[in-house]
Design a protein around this motif. Structure first.
Motif, short mmCIF file in Angstrom:
data_model
loop_
_atom_site.label_atom_id
_atom_site.label_comp_id
_atom_site.label_asym_id
_atom_site.label_seq_id
_atom_site.Cartn_x
_atom_site.Cartn_y
_atom_site.Cartn_z
N LEU A 1 43.73 45.32 43.20
CA LEU A 1 42.61 45.23 42.70
C LEU A 1 42.48 44.99 41.26
O LEU A 1 41.82 43.86 41.02
CB LEU A 1 41.63 46.61 42.90
CG LEU A 1 39.95 46.59 41.79
CD1 LEU A 1 39.70 45.57 42.71
CD2 LEU A 1 39.33 48.05 42.19
N SER A 2 43.35 44.64 40.46
CA SER A 2 43.45 44.42 38.90
C SER A 2 43.60 43.19 38.64
O SER A 2 43.12 42.25 38.46
CB SER A 2 45.16 45.51 37.98
OG SER A 2 45.36 44.95 36.99
N ILE B 1 44.60 46.96 33.71
CA ILE B 1 43.36 46.63 33.02
C ILE B 1 43.33 45.84 32.61
O ILE B 1 44.11 44.43 31.71
CB ILE B 1 43.44 48.10 31.42
CG1 ILE B 1 43.59 49.35 31.74
CG2 ILE B 1 42.10 47.14 30.99
CD1 ILE B 1 43.87 49.82 30.57
N PRO B 2 42.40 44.51 33.18
CA PRO B 2 41.83 43.30 33.14
C PRO B 2 41.12 43.21 31.62
O PRO B 2 40.29 44.24 31.10
CB PRO B 2 40.88 43.45 34.06
CG PRO B 2 40.97 43.79 35.30
CD PRO B 2 41.40 45.34 34.20
N ARG B 3 41.61 42.39 30.80
CA ARG B 3 41.04 41.66 28.94
C ARG B 3 40.48 40.86 29.83
O ARG B 3 41.14 40.24 29.40
CB ARG B 3 42.12 42.21 28.46
CG ARG B 3 42.11 43.57 28.57
CD ARG B 3 43.43 43.92 27.54
NE ARG B 3 44.23 45.21 27.61
CZ ARG B 3 45.40 45.63 28.03
NH1 ARG B 3 45.14 44.25 29.31
NH2 ARG B 3 45.49 46.79 27.93
N PRO B 4 39.35 40.42 29.68
CA PRO B 4 38.19 41.27 29.93
C PRO B 4 38.30 40.87 31.98
O PRO B 4 38.98 39.59 32.43
CB PRO B 4 37.41 40.15 29.89
CG PRO B 4 36.63 39.06 29.62
CD PRO B 4 38.72 38.76 29.56
N GLY C 1 41.42 38.07 47.96
CA GLY C 1 40.41 38.31 49.52
C GLY C 1 40.52 39.22 50.59
O GLY C 1 40.09 40.28 51.01
N THR C 2 41.86 39.74 49.37
CA THR C 2 42.63 41.05 50.81
C THR C 2 42.05 41.76 50.12
O THR C 2 41.30 42.67 50.64
CB THR C 2 43.61 41.68 49.62
OG1 THR C 2 44.53 39.94 50.30
CG2 THR C 2 44.86 42.35 50.43
N VAL C 3 41.45 42.44 49.00
CA VAL C 3 40.39 42.98 48.63
C VAL C 3 39.13 43.54 49.46
O VAL C 3 38.77 43.82 49.72
CB VAL C 3 40.06 42.84 46.99
CG1 VAL C 3 39.00 44.03 46.25
CG2 VAL C 3 41.73 43.70 46.14
#
Length: 299
Positions: free
Chosen positions: A55-56, A74-77, A270-272
């Motif tokens: 997911l990240s 943590i994605p930024r942003p 796509g997997t998510v």
């Protein structure tokens, strides 16, 4: 004074009265409980960790590294561009609809066939019942890849290759489903079955009105297992299907990896998306799963 003497002479009362109300309790049970929670959290992190990394990666911007170690979760942003790219790069909606068709047809038939096969093996005495059950069990130990060529030859002789039926038909019979339902049917008390027969119910009425409702939790577990199996099916559709318009979602994601090349973020997105229906089905049937852990039959 006499009452005090009697209290002083009673060893049990002396122990009770002599115990301090402020004396700390032995923390052994608390320590064990904390240790159990620590182990459970570690196991949960072990299983949830890959999904969090996935997911990240699907929400990280292009400039952020997705292969760093230790992983940066943590994605930024956080961005949603990769989800739109995955949806538009390939006919994702078509693949989702195909998987829903495969699941919607396969799982109900799979449950009915498994129940109709397991009930006689559990509740009806006939010659060769033990032999049939051993044959079903032996199939469980065969690797699925061993059956690819025989299945393909059969589908070719029937003219069903590259059709929806070629994906559905091999999935409607499962030795695991028959085994689990046979065990669940065997746990039904004999008194219930005999009372129904005395009341004049035929065998199919006993099966449909009494046995099936009792093994409902087991059927719910098999429904989830069947859903996940069909939804994630990849090798057999790859063998039997040639038209892209009939691809299931798992095969579509592999097609996405071929189209997008090394675009890890788009592939993760796509997997998510493909995991959302599986999670929804589990949340809807989780109570049934918890009930089945205590046994399909109680009392």
């Amino acid at each position: 004074m006499a009452a005090r003497r009697r209290l002083g002479r009673s060893p049990s009362l002396t122990r009770i009265l002599g115990r301090s109300s402020t004396q700390p309790r032995i923390p052994g049970r608390t320590v064990r409980r904390i240790a159990v929670y620590v182990v459970l959290i570690a196991v949960a992190a072990l299983f949830i960790g890959p999904f969090l990394i996935l997911l990240s990666s699907a929400t990280k911007p292009a400039g952020q590294d997705v292969f760093g170690f230790p992983p940066d979760l943590i994605p930024r942003p956080p961005v949603t561009d990769w989800f739109r790219e995955a949806w538009t790069t390939i006919p994702y909606a078509r693949f989702l609809v195909n998987s829903l068709i495969y699941v919607g047809i396969t799982v109900p038939i799979y449950l009915v066939v498994s129940a109709l096969t397991a009930y006689p093996l559990a509740r009806i005495a006939f010659r060769g019942r033990g032999l049939f059950f051993m044959l079903f069990l032996s199939i469980m130990f065969l690797p699925g890849e061993l059956m690819l060529i025989p299945r393909f030859l059969v589908m070719s002789q029937l003219g069903l290759t590259d059709t929806f039926a070629s994906v559905i038909l091999p999935a409607i019979l499962s030795s695991l489903g028959i085994f689990l339902l046979r065990q669940a049917f065997s746990q039904i008390p004999d008194e219930i079955i005999e009372a129904a027969r005395v009341d004049g119910a035929n065998e199919f009425a006993i099966f449909w009105r009494i046995a099936v409702p009792i093994v409902g939790p087991t059927l719910a577990v098999l429904a989830i297992l069947g859903f996940v199996s069909v939804w994630n099916s990849f090798i057999w559709p790859l063998v039997t299907l040639t038209s892209q318009s009939k691809f299931p979602i798992a095969l579509g994601i592999a097609y996405l990896s071929g189209v997008s090349g090394t675009d890890v973020r788009g592939l993760a997105a796509g997997t998510v998306i493909s995991l959302v229906p599986v999670v929804m089905v589990f949340l809807l049937l989780q109570k049934r799963i918890l009930n089945s852990m205590g046994g399909a039959v109680k009392g």
